[in-house]
Write a protein that holds these residues in place. Structure first.
Motif, PDB file in Angstrom:
ATOM      1  N   GLU A   4       0.833  -1.216   0.000  1.00  0.00           N
ATOM      2  CA  GLU A   4       0.000   0.000   0.000  1.00  0.00           C
ATOM      3  C   GLU A   4       0.861   1.257   0.000  1.00  0.00           C
ATOM      4  O   GLU A   4       0.551   2.229  -0.686  1.00  0.00           O
ATOM      5  CB  GLU A   4      -0.938  -0.003   1.202  1.00  0.00           C
ATOM      6  N   HIS A   5       1.947   1.224   0.749  1.00  0.00           N
ATOM      7  CA  HIS A   5       2.861   2.369   0.803  1.00  0.00           C
ATOM      8  C   HIS A   5       3.523   2.585  -0.559  1.00  0.00           C
ATOM      9  O   HIS A   5       3.628   3.720  -1.039  1.00  0.00           O
ATOM     10  CB  HIS A   5       3.910   2.158   1.898  1.00  0.00           C
ATOM     11  N   LEU A   6       3.945   1.501  -1.188  1.00  0.00           N
ATOM     12  CA  LEU A   6       4.553   1.601  -2.516  1.00  0.00           C
ATOM     13  C   LEU A   6       3.541   2.121  -3.545  1.00  0.00           C
ATOM     14  O   LEU A   6       3.888   2.943  -4.399  1.00  0.00           O
ATOM     15  CB  LEU A   6       5.102   0.248  -2.957  1.00  0.00           C
ATOM     16  N   ALA A   7       2.305   1.636  -3.456  1.00  0.00           N
ATOM     17  CA  ALA A   7       1.271   2.097  -4.385  1.00  0.00           C
ATOM     18  C   ALA A   7       1.021   3.596  -4.208  1.00  0.00           C
ATOM     19  O   ALA A   7       0.855   4.327  -5.196  1.00  0.00           O
ATOM     20  CB  ALA A   7      -0.020   1.304  -4.178  1.00  0.00           C
ATOM     21  N   ARG A   9       3.180   5.834  -3.087  1.00  0.00           N
ATOM     22  CA  ARG A   9       4.348   6.543  -3.622  1.00  0.00           C
ATOM     23  C   ARG A   9       4.311   6.590  -5.139  1.00  0.00           C
ATOM     24  O   ARG A   9       4.612   7.616  -5.748  1.00  0.00           O
ATOM     25  CB  ARG A   9       5.639   5.885  -3.133  1.00  0.00           C
ATOM     26  N   LEU A  10       3.948   5.473  -5.778  1.00  0.00           N
ATOM     27  CA  LEU A  10       3.851   5.433  -7.233  1.00  0.00           C
ATOM     28  C   LEU A  10       2.776   6.403  -7.726  1.00  0.00           C
ATOM     29  O   LEU A  10       3.001   7.136  -8.697  1.00  0.00           O
ATOM     30  CB  LEU A  10       3.546   4.010  -7.703  1.00  0.00           C
ATOM     31  N   GLU A  11       1.628   6.434  -7.067  1.00  0.00           N
ATOM     32  CA  GLU A  11       0.565   7.368  -7.462  1.00  0.00           C
ATOM     33  C   GLU A  11       1.038   8.814  -7.348  1.00  0.00           C
ATOM     34  O   GLU A  11       0.768   9.643  -8.227  1.00  0.00           O
ATOM     35  CB  GLU A  11      -0.682   7.159  -6.610  1.00  0.00           C
ATOM     36  N   LEU A  13       4.131   9.937  -7.596  1.00  0.00           N
ATOM     37  CA  LEU A  13       5.085  10.191  -8.683  1.00  0.00           C
ATOM     38  C   LEU A  13       4.376  10.355 -10.023  1.00  0.00           C
ATOM     39  O   LEU A  13       4.710  11.250 -10.808  1.00  0.00           O
ATOM     40  CB  LEU A  13       6.117   9.066  -8.758  1.00  0.00           C
ATOM     41  N   GLU A  14       3.393   9.490 -10.301  1.00  0.00           N
ATOM     42  CA  GLU A  14       2.647   9.593 -11.548  1.00  0.00           C
ATOM     43  C   GLU A  14       1.866  10.903 -11.610  1.00  0.00           C
ATOM     44  O   GLU A  14       1.806  11.544 -12.662  1.00  0.00           O
ATOM     45  CB  GLU A  14       1.699   8.410 -11.705  1.00  0.00           C
ATOM     46  N   SER A  15       1.282  11.323 -10.493  1.00  0.00           N
ATOM     47  CA  SER A  15       0.540  12.584 -10.455  1.00  0.00           C
ATOM     48  C   SER A  15       1.463  13.763 -10.711  1.00  0.00           C
ATOM     49  O   SER A  15       1.151  14.658 -11.496  1.00  0.00           O
ATOM     50  CB  SER A  15      -0.169  12.745  -9.107  1.00  0.00           C
TER      51      SER A  15
END
Length: 157
Positions: A4-7, A9-11, A13-15
């Motif tokens: 969940e933490h990685l998801a 962080r990825l969101e 970065l993508e934003s």
């Protein structure tokens, strides 16, 4: 680190990358006189406020303002820098420094600098501008300025 933490962080970065692409897309759309690109940057209820240059309250009004400015300033070069982006879920704000070189058909070359104050929202999975306001710091006529080399040629009228 959890999945969940990685998801999250990825969101984030993508934003951020999507918002930075909107900021760059704005500069490129104006500089390249790219109507199609310009229309893709805004939500339907977006507001653009460029004191002294115009604005609009929909993508179509923004495009009409841009087309009027392209007639008046057929050479535009925007440099966007130092974006301070704050993302909170599906909304974001930013301030972006801008330095612009225009060739105004009446004034000749002018340099414009200031700050953009931006608001963005992610709707239907797509980030777009909801508001962009320019705060003018300087508009400087470049008296006797003339390029000596390059791919673009213009003359003072």
């Amino acid at each position: 680190m959890t999945l969940e933490h990685l998801a999250a962080r990825l969101e984030a970065l993508e934003s951020r990358a999507a918002i930075e692409s909107l900021i760059s897309g704005y500069a490129n759309a104006f500089d390249l006189m790219d109507s199609e690109l310009l229309l893709t940057l805004w939500h339907d209820d977006a507001i653009l406020d460029l004191p002294g240059f115009g604005g609009g309250t929909s993508p179509e009004e923004i495009l009409a303002m841009a087309q009027r400015n392209w007639q008046r300033m057929p050479h535009m070069h925007h440099w966007m820098s130092n974006p301070m982006i704050s993302i909170d879920g599906g909304s974001a704000t930013a301030t972006v420094a801008a330095d612009c070189l225009f060739h105004d058909v009446e004034q000749g070359p002018v340099q414009v600098s200031g700050l953009y104050h931006d608001r963005f929202e992610r709707r239907g999975g797509q980030w777009r501008f909801t508001a962009r306001r320019f705060e003018l710091h300087f508009l400087t006529p470049l008296v006797n300025w003339k390029p000596v080399a390059g791919s673009e040629a213009f003359e003072r009228t």
